[in-house]
Design a protein around this motif. Structure first.
Motif, PDB file in Angstrom:
ATOM      1  N   GLY A 184       0.832  -1.194   0.000  1.00  0.00           N
ATOM      2  CA  GLY A 184       0.000   0.000   0.000  1.00  0.00           C
ATOM      3  C   GLY A 184       0.865   1.241   0.000  1.00  0.00           C
ATOM      4  O   GLY A 184       2.032   1.221  -0.377  1.00  0.00           O
ATOM      5  N   SER A 185       0.307   2.349   0.424  1.00  0.00           N
ATOM      6  CA  SER A 185       1.018   3.617   0.379  1.00  0.00           C
ATOM      7  C   SER A 185       2.152   3.633   1.399  1.00  0.00           C
ATOM      8  O   SER A 185       2.106   2.965   2.437  1.00  0.00           O
ATOM      9  N   THR A 186       3.190   4.384   1.100  1.00  0.00           N
ATOM     10  CA  THR A 186       4.332   4.536   1.994  1.00  0.00           C
ATOM     11  C   THR A 186       4.683   6.004   2.079  1.00  0.00           C
ATOM     12  O   THR A 186       4.382   6.783   1.172  1.00  0.00           O
ATOM     13  N   HIS A 187       5.311   6.401   3.163  1.00  0.00           N
ATOM     14  CA  HIS A 187       5.682   7.804   3.286  1.00  0.00           C
ATOM     15  C   HIS A 187       7.044   8.078   2.668  1.00  0.00           C
ATOM     16  O   HIS A 187       7.481   9.218   2.610  1.00  0.00           O
ATOM     17  N   LEU A 188       7.726   7.028   2.194  1.00  0.00           N
ATOM     18  CA  LEU A 188       9.074   7.214   1.663  1.00  0.00           C
ATOM     19  C   LEU A 188       9.236   6.563   0.298  1.00  0.00           C
ATOM     20  O   LEU A 188       8.967   5.382   0.121  1.00  0.00           O
ATOM     21  N   GLY A 189       9.697   7.351  -0.653  1.00  0.00           N
ATOM     22  CA  GLY A 189      10.103   6.829  -1.958  1.00  0.00           C
ATOM     23  C   GLY A 189      11.601   6.669  -1.954  1.00  0.00           C
ATOM     24  O   GLY A 189      12.338   7.667  -2.000  1.00  0.00           O
ATOM     25  N   LEU A 190      12.093   5.434  -1.871  1.00  0.00           N
ATOM     26  CA  LEU A 190      13.512   5.145  -1.641  1.00  0.00           C
ATOM     27  C   LEU A 190      14.163   4.510  -2.859  1.00  0.00           C
ATOM     28  O   LEU A 190      13.676   3.498  -3.380  1.00  0.00           O
ATOM     29  N   ALA A 191      15.282   5.085  -3.296  1.00  0.00           N
ATOM     30  CA  ALA A 191      16.039   4.529  -4.419  1.00  0.00           C
ATOM     31  C   ALA A 191      17.527   4.725  -4.151  1.00  0.00           C
ATOM     32  O   ALA A 191      17.928   5.535  -3.314  1.00  0.00           O
ATOM     33  N   SER A 192      18.347   3.966  -4.878  1.00  0.00           N
ATOM     34  CA  SER A 192      19.798   4.139  -4.781  1.00  0.00           C
ATOM     35  C   SER A 192      20.356   4.473  -6.160  1.00  0.00           C
ATOM     36  O   SER A 192      19.748   4.162  -7.189  1.00  0.00           O
ATOM     37  N   ALA A 193      21.523   5.120  -6.158  1.00  0.00           N
ATOM     38  CA  ALA A 193      22.134   5.556  -7.405  1.00  0.00           C
ATOM     39  C   ALA A 193      23.602   5.172  -7.414  1.00  0.00           C
ATOM     40  O   ALA A 193      24.324   5.399  -6.442  1.00  0.00           O
ATOM     41  N   ARG A 194      24.032   4.586  -8.534  1.00  0.00           N
ATOM     42  CA  ARG A 194      25.407   4.078  -8.675  1.00  0.00           C
ATOM     43  C   ARG A 194      26.061   4.773  -9.866  1.00  0.00           C
ATOM     44  O   ARG A 194      25.599   4.642 -10.992  1.00  0.00           O
ATOM     45  N   ALA A 195      27.114   5.526  -9.590  1.00  0.00           N
ATOM     46  CA  ALA A 195      27.772   6.290 -10.642  1.00  0.00           C
ATOM     47  C   ALA A 195      29.166   5.756 -10.910  1.00  0.00           C
ATOM     48  O   ALA A 195      29.730   5.018 -10.106  1.00  0.00           O
ATOM     49  N   GLY A 196      29.716   6.174 -12.029  1.00  0.00           N
ATOM     50  CA  GLY A 196      31.049   5.740 -12.429  1.00  0.00           C
ATOM     51  C   GLY A 196      32.129   6.605 -11.821  1.00  0.00           C
ATOM     52  O   GLY A 196      31.949   7.215 -10.762  1.00  0.00           O
ATOM     53  N   ASN A 197      33.277   6.703 -12.489  1.00  0.00           N
ATOM     54  CA  ASN A 197      34.386   7.506 -11.992  1.00  0.00           C
ATOM     55  C   ASN A 197      34.130   8.979 -12.305  1.00  0.00           C
ATOM     56  O   ASN A 197      34.223   9.410 -13.454  1.00  0.00           O
ATOM     57  N   VAL A 198      33.792   9.727 -11.276  1.00  0.00           N
ATOM     58  CA  VAL A 198      33.336  11.097 -11.432  1.00  0.00           C
ATOM     59  C   VAL A 198      34.513  12.058 -11.333  1.00  0.00           C
ATOM     60  O   VAL A 198      35.321  11.981 -10.407  1.00  0.00           O
ATOM     61  N   ILE A 199      34.583  12.984 -12.281  1.00  0.00           N
ATOM     62  CA  ILE A 199      35.652  13.988 -12.280  1.00  0.00           C
ATOM     63  C   ILE A 199      35.022  15.364 -12.478  1.00  0.00           C
ATOM     64  O   ILE A 199      33.865  15.493 -12.867  1.00  0.00           O
ATOM     65  N   GLY A 200      35.800  16.391 -12.192  1.00  0.00           N
ATOM     66  CA  GLY A 200      35.310  17.759 -12.334  1.00  0.00           C
ATOM     67  C   GLY A 200      36.128  18.688 -11.472  1.00  0.00           C
ATOM     68  O   GLY A 200      36.920  18.257 -10.623  1.00  0.00           O
ATOM     69  N   GLY A 201      35.953  19.967 -11.662  1.00  0.00           N
ATOM     70  CA  GLY A 201      36.703  20.960 -10.917  1.00  0.00           C
ATOM     71  C   GLY A 201      36.422  20.925  -9.429  1.00  0.00           C
ATOM     72  O   GLY A 201      35.303  20.660  -9.001  1.00  0.00           O
ATOM     73  N   GLY A 202      37.448  21.197  -8.629  1.00  0.00           N
ATOM     74  CA  GLY A 202      37.273  21.308  -7.193  1.00  0.00           C
ATOM     75  C   GLY A 202      37.542  20.050  -6.404  1.00  0.00           C
ATOM     76  O   GLY A 202      37.417  20.056  -5.177  1.00  0.00           O
ATOM     77  N   ASP A 203      37.911  18.965  -7.072  1.00  0.00           N
ATOM     78  CA  ASP A 203      38.256  17.718  -6.378  1.00  0.00           C
ATOM     79  C   ASP A 203      39.764  17.710  -6.120  1.00  0.00           C
ATOM     80  O   ASP A 203      40.556  17.770  -7.052  1.00  0.00           O
ATOM     81  N   TRP A 204      40.139  17.619  -4.829  1.00  0.00           N
ATOM     82  CA  TRP A 204      41.554  17.571  -4.464  1.00  0.00           C
ATOM     83  C   TRP A 204      41.889  16.329  -3.647  1.00  0.00           C
ATOM     84  O   TRP A 204      42.883  16.304  -2.921  1.00  0.00           O
ATOM     85  N   ALA A 205      41.062  15.302  -3.735  1.00  0.00           N
ATOM     86  CA  ALA A 205      41.286  14.087  -2.944  1.00  0.00           C
ATOM     87  C   ALA A 205      42.587  13.402  -3.358  1.00  0.00           C
ATOM     88  O   ALA A 205      43.018  13.486  -4.516  1.00  0.00           O
TER      89      ALA A 205
END
Length: 372
Positions: A184-205
């Motif tokens: 039945g109805s739920t108060h939460l719509g739950l999903a997960s997201a899996r991404a690849g190797n992410v790059i971009g400005g501002g990453d200094w790890a």
């Protein structure tokens, strides 16, 4: 900025864990631009001088709380106070090689930290959308040439990858046990997201190839490459973030009581999703470094170490499900991804660099591309 999400985030309360991190800072900036009220929960940045969180002046522009996701009571209290419409959970120990040095902390943060977020959501007394961010490395890596699908087995050779696979299992268990849409109805719509190797400005790890490249190039040193033949699904940080925003928007529309019956059923999208690049962007580390040095000239050398900690040599994602169910596709190809990334770093070394303006301009560029 073009709003590609039909105004869905305007006026919404968004609770974002890991907001002081690389991806969290980019997501915060985008959400602000979309008119959301962002409440952040994270450890403080390790390095204040290079932190994108500080460069974007988020200390003054959002409600920010410093806290550890392993502290259930504090997390639960702050999340309840925020009364969020949407939760994005990005906080994690995010480094593969570091997980060999601190395996207990990695499992504690990535598994029990995620469980604490889920438990806090379980006790939240309002309708909410939650997107739990994991990684492409959550899959049991069999060194396949073809991309992993969302139904493939979870696993992980190293502590980081295994911890993310376990986090995915925790999400699935909480969904089945407490947020089952079949009951039945739920108060939460739950999903997960899996991404690849992410790059971009501002990453200094540390131990990430793009920051390693920029540190070397900016000091006129040779780039040391430890795994030149490894293939990764490289993507600009805005690609997966657009996927997370699209997924949250789709769940929100599916949860509406007066929703269009022709829209997608919520049972189909409250699950795990891959957000990766096209197959043409699955390139070797060598390809990546050579593309970087087209925009910022420099030299690199092979520093492969046969005794180095294990890292997968092949890793690709299938994004068929995101395309068919969410109509999501990546927008920037490999060359554009590298160009935009290096442009940000090059600009950042100028005395007049305005990180907020430059970051927002790249978000606007991406939004226009996605809109066209």
């Amino acid at each position: 900025m073009i709003d590609n999400f039909d105004g869905f985030f305007r006026g919404k309360s968004v609770f974002l864990t890991g907001h002081t991190g690389f991806k969290g800072a980019w997501l915060t900036e985008w959400l602000i631009g979309l008119g959301a009220r962002v409440v952040g929960y994270s450890l403080p940045p390790e390095n204040t001088s290079t932190s994108l969180y500080y460069q974007l002046n988020h200390t003054q522009r959002i409600e920010s709380h410093y806290g550890d996701i392993r502290n259930l009571d504090n997390l639960k209290q702050k999340l309840a106070q925020a009364s969020p419409d949407i939760v994005f959970h990005t906080a994690a120990q995010p480094l593969v090689r570091e997980s060999y040095n601190i395996p207990v902390e990695t499992f504690d943060t990535n598994v029990m930290g995620t469980v604490n977020v889920l438990e806090s959501l379980r006790q939240l007394k309002k309708n909410c959308i939650a997107i739990i961010i994991t990684t492409d490395k959550c899959y049991k890596n069999r060194e396949w040439l073809h991309g992993y699908r969302e139904t493939d087995a979870m696993g992980g050779h190293d502590p980081y990858s295994a911890s993310k696979g376990m986090a995915e299992l925790a999400v699935s268990a909480y969904r089945s046990s407490f947020f089952s849409l079949n009951k039945g109805s739920t108060h939460l719509g739950l999903a997960s997201a899996r991404a690849g190797n992410v790059i971009g400005g501002g990453d200094w790890a540390k131990d990430r190839i793009i920051p390693d490249c920029i540190r070397a190039l900016s000091t006129k040193k040779t780039i040391e490459v430890r795994n030149k033949t490894a293939t990764r699904p490289w993507q600009h940080v805005l690609e997966p973030l657009s996927g997370y925003l699209t997924l949250a928007t789709s769940i929100g529309k599916a949860m509406k009581e007066d929703r269009d019956p022709n829209q997608i059923n919520i049972n189909e999208i409250c699950t795990g999703f891959n957000f990766g690049p096209t197959i043409a962007s699955n390139r070797t580390v060598k390809d990546l470094v050579e593309e970087v040095t087209k925009h910022w000239p420099g030299k690199w050398e092979d520093k492969s170490d046969p005794d180095a900690p294990h890292e997968a040599s092949k890793l690709n994602l299938s994004i068929d499900q995101a395309f068919h169910l969410l109509k999501w596709l990546p927008k920037w190809n490999f060359e554009t991804t590298i160009q935009k990334t290096v442009e940000w770093y090059l600009a950042s070394f100028a005395p007049t660099f305005d990180a907020q303006q430059f970051t927002l301009s790249q978000i606007s560029d991406y939004s226009r591309t996605a809109h066209d």
